[in-house]
Design an enzyme around this catalytic site. Structure first.
Site, PDB file in Angstrom:
ATOM      1  N   GLY A 147       3.038   4.866  -3.931  1.00 53.85           N
ATOM      2  CA  GLY A 147       4.342   5.138  -4.529  1.00 53.85           C
ATOM      3  C   GLY A 147       4.429   4.648  -5.954  1.00 53.85           C
ATOM      4  O   GLY A 147       5.348   5.006  -6.695  1.00 53.85           O
TER       5      GLY A 147
ATOM      6  N   CYS B 192       3.611  -7.778  -0.708  1.00 53.48           N
ATOM      7  CA  CYS B 192       4.130  -6.431  -0.449  1.00 53.48           C
ATOM      8  C   CYS B 192       5.196  -6.399   0.640  1.00 53.48           C
ATOM      9  O   CYS B 192       6.208  -5.711   0.503  1.00 53.48           O
ATOM     10  CB  CYS B 192       2.976  -5.503  -0.081  1.00 53.48           C
TER      11      CYS B 192
ATOM     12  N   GLY C 298      -5.674   2.663  -6.624  1.00 57.92           N
ATOM     13  CA  GLY C 298      -5.248   2.435  -7.998  1.00 57.92           C
ATOM     14  C   GLY C 298      -5.611   1.076  -8.536  1.00 57.92           C
ATOM     15  O   GLY C 298      -5.007   0.609  -9.507  1.00 57.92           O
TER      16      GLY C 298
ATOM     17  N   MET D 110      -0.098   4.588   3.313  1.00 56.78           N
ATOM     18  CA  MET D 110      -0.344   3.637   4.389  1.00 56.78           C
ATOM     19  C   MET D 110       0.939   2.890   4.730  1.00 56.78           C
ATOM     20  O   MET D 110       1.453   2.115   3.921  1.00 56.78           O
ATOM     21  CB  MET D 110      -1.438   2.642   3.970  1.00 56.78           C
TER      22      MET D 110
ATOM     23  N   GLY E  72      -5.336   6.506  -1.565  1.00 54.72           N
ATOM     24  CA  GLY E  72      -4.203   5.756  -1.044  1.00 54.72           C
ATOM     25  C   GLY E  72      -3.053   5.781  -2.034  1.00 54.72           C
ATOM     26  O   GLY E  72      -3.143   5.178  -3.107  1.00 54.72           O
TER      27      GLY E  72
ATOM     28  N   SER F 278      -1.666   4.291  -8.448  1.00 50.94           N
ATOM     29  CA  SER F 278      -2.315   5.174  -7.475  1.00 50.94           C
ATOM     30  C   SER F 278      -2.010   6.641  -7.786  1.00 50.94           C
ATOM     31  O   SER F 278      -2.825   7.523  -7.510  1.00 50.94           O
ATOM     32  CB  SER F 278      -1.863   4.822  -6.058  1.00 50.94           C
TER      33      SER F 278
ATOM     34  N   CYS G 177      -5.428  -8.068   3.117  1.00 48.60           N
ATOM     35  CA  CYS G 177      -5.027  -6.671   3.316  1.00 48.60           C
ATOM     36  C   CYS G 177      -6.108  -5.725   2.810  1.00 48.60           C
ATOM     37  O   CYS G 177      -6.438  -4.733   3.463  1.00 48.60           O
ATOM     38  CB  CYS G 177      -3.704  -6.400   2.608  1.00 48.60           C
TER      39      CYS G 177
END
Length: 460
Positions: A99, A281, A209, A122, A96, A103, A185
């Site tokens: 950005g 987020c 990450g 995602m 995943g 990760s 989440c």
């Protein structure tokens, strides 16, 4: 769930079953290395995904081929690791990509270890929402995939996120509580929707990450803290059960944040110096209160002191957290004012003066929705440690049965400050995350029968 077009010149035609024809058929390739001479064999299995072993590939015979499931192969690897031999199988891993730098380095490490790695972004929130950073995140994730040299796709989970995370978030905030959407989440999106979609596409496992670790020990998978105490994120992963843990890889679990930055910079990753994201987020750079008011509006009420005197007004209980100091708008002489409680029935915010006012502390709490990572019930009463918020130091406590079915109580050795209903209390035994539950309410005092049960539990 929609899938975007691939990168790196791969075929844009995915079958209706969305199979990964662009990745070679998996081969049970194992990387082996000899244990250091003169060292005793490890007592426990090495954490999965640590990636410490890099050596020449060796084709494993005797049934370690295509007919053996990834979980079985990993268990067999651990049998060797217990003898001091570190073994790492080559797997098809879906990472995943958010950005961010964490990760990105997770993908980089797995690629360098020889795995078949695919990067997935995602999309959980609509880009046209003002203040959302999803477009920037997607761009950085794509650049990372290009730099690392892995295929890149986008999975659209906007509907799933709205239905299973955001609506619950709004519902609880509308009632005056402050839940943690990041935990939900992880449970509902990353390690459920994302995991299931990756497995449908013939992946062996998924990677993120997160600063955490997984190991196979005593017949089941354990969730462990990350070695960096300032970045450990096991708190957000406590809801993961055996299936999710058996399919999860955390390449950063053995690293500190400074090491991650250094690896990203030396590899030339485009986001190596990107600032870490903070907060929730989907709120992005917007002010939290302004964002919530767009969905919940205002629900004004009184602010009262411990004596019941009205000392101010609030716009809604949902805009305040237990222990909060800023934004109350209460002046006057004396110590600063802090939120010490909420009377949801009367829509009254309770405040008191002083950072260490007695009403801010509770010797115990009640909780529900208890889950364990082992999926085995804990023997009660159970001596352990707990965190009632992220980055809190472990607090020694005892878990005991509550008053009713599906209820538990945590009795702490020392009173806890700012116990917040609907936040999570996460349980630990050293580095091992046992699980956790949802805080119902702080207990102002420990009932006599509860204190008696706690006293009978030996302290470790």
């Amino acid at each position: 769930m929609r899938v975007s077009s691939p990168r790196h010149g791969l075929s844009t035609k995915w079958s209706r079953a969305i199979s990964w024809n662009f990745v070679p058929n998996p081969v049970a390739t194992i990387f082996t290395c000899r244990a250091n001479e003169g060292t005793a064999p490890n007592a426990d299995a090495e954490p999965i995904g640590s990636g410490r072993c890099k050596a020449s590939p060796k084709r494993v015979e005797r049934g370690w081929g295509r007919g053996v499931s990834p979980v079985t192969a990993r268990q067999r690897c651990h049998q060797f690791e217990r003898r001091g031999v570190h073994i790492m199988e080559k797997r098809r891993i879906v990472v995943g990509l958010s950005g961010g730098v964490d990760s990105a380095v997770a993908a980089l490490r797995l690629k360098e270890q020889g795995h078949d790695v695919v990067g997935i972004f995602m999309k959980n929130w609509e880009d046209d929402d003002e203040g959302c950073t999803a477009e920037d995140d997607h761009r950085d994730a794509r650049l990372v995939a290009d730099t690392v040299g892995i295929p890149f796709y986008t999975f659209n989970f906007v509907k799933e996120y709205w239905d299973h995370v955001f609506q619950h978030f709004l519902q609880e905030y509308g009632r005056g509580y402050t839940p943690n959407p990041d935990i939900l989440c992880n449970k509902e999106i990353k390690f459920k929707c994302f995991l299931e979609k990756a497995l449908e596409l013939d992946a062996d496992c998924i990677a993120t990450g997160h600063y955490a670790r997984v190991r196979f020990h005593d017949g089941h998978y354990q969730l462990l803290k990350g070695v960096d105490p300032n970045k450990d994120q096991s708190y957000f992963l406590y809801t993961l059960g055996q299936r999710a843990l058996s399919k999860a890889v955390f390449p950063l679990g053995e690293l500190h944040k400074t090491q991650v930055r250094e690896l990203a910079k030396s590899a030339g990753l485009p986001n190596w110096d990107r600032k870490d994201s903070t907060g929730i987020c989907f709120i992005g750079e917007r002010k939290f209160k302004d964002f919530l008011q767009g969905y919940l509006g205002t629900k004004p009420g009184d602010i009262e002191d411990p004596a019941g005197n009205v000392v101010g007004r609030h716009d809604g209980l949902m805009y305040h957290t237990i222990g909060q100091r800023q934004g109350l708008g209460i002046g006057g002489p004396g110590d600063p004012w802090y939120v010490v409680g909420k009377d949801t029935d009367r829509n009254v915010l309770l405040a008191a003066q002083g950072k260490n006012h007695p009403l801010l502390f509770a010797p115990a709490l009640s909780m529900s929705s208890l889950t364990t990572c082992s999926e085995r019930p804990l023997a009660l009463p159970h001596r352990c440690a707990a965190k009632i918020r992220y980055r809190q130091q472990d607090q020694a406590c005892t878990l005991v049965a509550g008053a009713g079915e599906g209820q538990w109580n945590l009795v702490f050795d020392e009173p806890q400050r700012a116990v917040s209903p609907k936040q999570s209390a996460v349980l630990y035994d050293g580095d091992v995350c046992l699980g956790g539950g949802i805080i119902d309410q702080p207990l102002a005092e420990v009932p006599a029968e509860l204190a008696e049960r706690v006293e009978r539990v030996p302290t470790r």
